[in-house]
Design an enzyme around this catalytic site. Sequence first.
Site, PDB file in Angstrom:
ATOM      1  N   GLU A  22     -18.909   9.181  -0.985  1.00 32.43           N
ATOM      2  CA  GLU A  22     -18.772   7.823  -1.507  1.00 32.43           C
ATOM      3  C   GLU A  22     -19.963   6.948  -1.150  1.00 32.43           C
ATOM      4  OE1 GLU A  22     -15.631   4.064  -1.662  1.00 32.43           O
ATOM      5  OE2 GLU A  22     -15.021   5.968  -0.747  1.00 32.43           O
ATOM      6  N   LYS A  77      -6.405  14.494   1.768  1.00 34.37           N
ATOM      7  CA  LYS A  77      -7.802  14.101   1.961  1.00 34.37           C
ATOM      8  C   LYS A  77      -7.924  13.358   3.282  1.00 34.37           C
ATOM      9  CE  LYS A  77      -9.879  10.985  -0.746  1.00 34.37           C
ATOM     10  NZ  LYS A  77     -10.293   9.907   0.198  1.00 34.37           N
ATOM     11  N   ASP A 137      -5.254   5.937  -0.800  1.00 32.71           N
ATOM     12  CA  ASP A 137      -4.795   4.795  -0.016  1.00 32.71           C
ATOM     13  C   ASP A 137      -5.363   3.492  -0.575  1.00 32.71           C
ATOM     14  OD1 ASP A 137      -7.401   5.181   0.825  1.00 32.71           O
ATOM     15  OD2 ASP A 137      -6.926   5.379   2.949  1.00 32.71           O
ATOM     16  N   SER A 138      -6.189   3.610  -1.616  1.00 30.42           N
ATOM     17  CA  SER A 138      -6.621   2.441  -2.390  1.00 30.42           C
ATOM     18  C   SER A 138      -5.430   1.720  -3.002  1.00 30.42           C
ATOM     19  CB  SER A 138      -7.597   2.859  -3.490  1.00 30.42           C
ATOM     20  OG  SER A 138      -7.088   3.949  -4.246  1.00 30.42           O
ATOM     21  N   GLU A 142     -10.754  11.427   5.955  1.00 28.93           N
ATOM     22  CA  GLU A 142     -12.073  10.820   6.075  1.00 28.93           C
ATOM     23  C   GLU A 142     -12.732  11.177   7.402  1.00 28.93           C
ATOM     24  OE1 GLU A 142     -11.951   6.616   5.494  1.00 28.93           O
ATOM     25  OE2 GLU A 142     -10.933   6.732   3.560  1.00 28.93           O
TER      26      GLU A 142
END
Length: 264
Positions: A182, A113, A45-46, A115
């Site tokens: 991260e 993925k 989503d970057s 979070e």
Amino acid sequence: MNKVTTKTLFEKKQKGEKITMITAYDYTFAKIFDSCSVDILLVGDSLGMVILGYDSTIPVTMDDMEHHVRAVSRGAKYSMVVADMPFLSYHTTIEEAVKNAGRLIRAGAYAVKMEGCDDVYDKIEAVIKAQIPVMGHLGLTPQSVNIFGGYDLRAKEEAEAKKLVEDAKKLEKAGVFAIVLEKVPSHVAKEVQRSLNVPVIGIGAGPYCDGQVLVCYDMLGMYEDFKPKFVKRYAEVGNMIKDAVTRYIEEVKKGEFPGKEHSY
């Protein structure tokens, strides 16, 4: 060469072989990275920042992600394609989480993925029970940037570091096949890596993880708006593009392009 699967990644960890992961957002880059035998292509989503020009990942939608997953999956023959589930696509209800994860798998992703841990644990479990592989993501979780108040280092204090290790174990118990860590201290990442059977992939988490991931535009020197310490620039492609486009403009203006060799 056989396509990378969750079994492949588990075997790499068991053998002590490092896992490589890089973001990809379109067919052309995916095809290039795939030809280099990158283990995992992350449709991150970057893309909200490096492709769409937002100042965070929060505005990214399911439609955005699905569009880019379709493009990347067409270029990936060897690499595993993992897709980020964007903000609010799995935070409300279990049904919504499973439905949205399924959309990304249908679009061509091998896995998704997600979070976080406690707040979305039931959704992660449900997606896995729906036979969709899930990669976890702990430490700095960009979708929570407004809660954190920025992109600061996480797990600096002992209590937070201990909670991070506990969360990683919980995600492994839920059935995730890997976890991204991260922006956490190296010694904390080392403890997580040693505590889990599933691979731990770091970004700004030091050298002890089972693998590493970088945003392709960062490591290629193509994104100037954000330059974190953990990024190593392996090329300055942005400058190369500027030079090429400048030469093109000059040659067109001078009437040097197209030449005879480019004409019919």
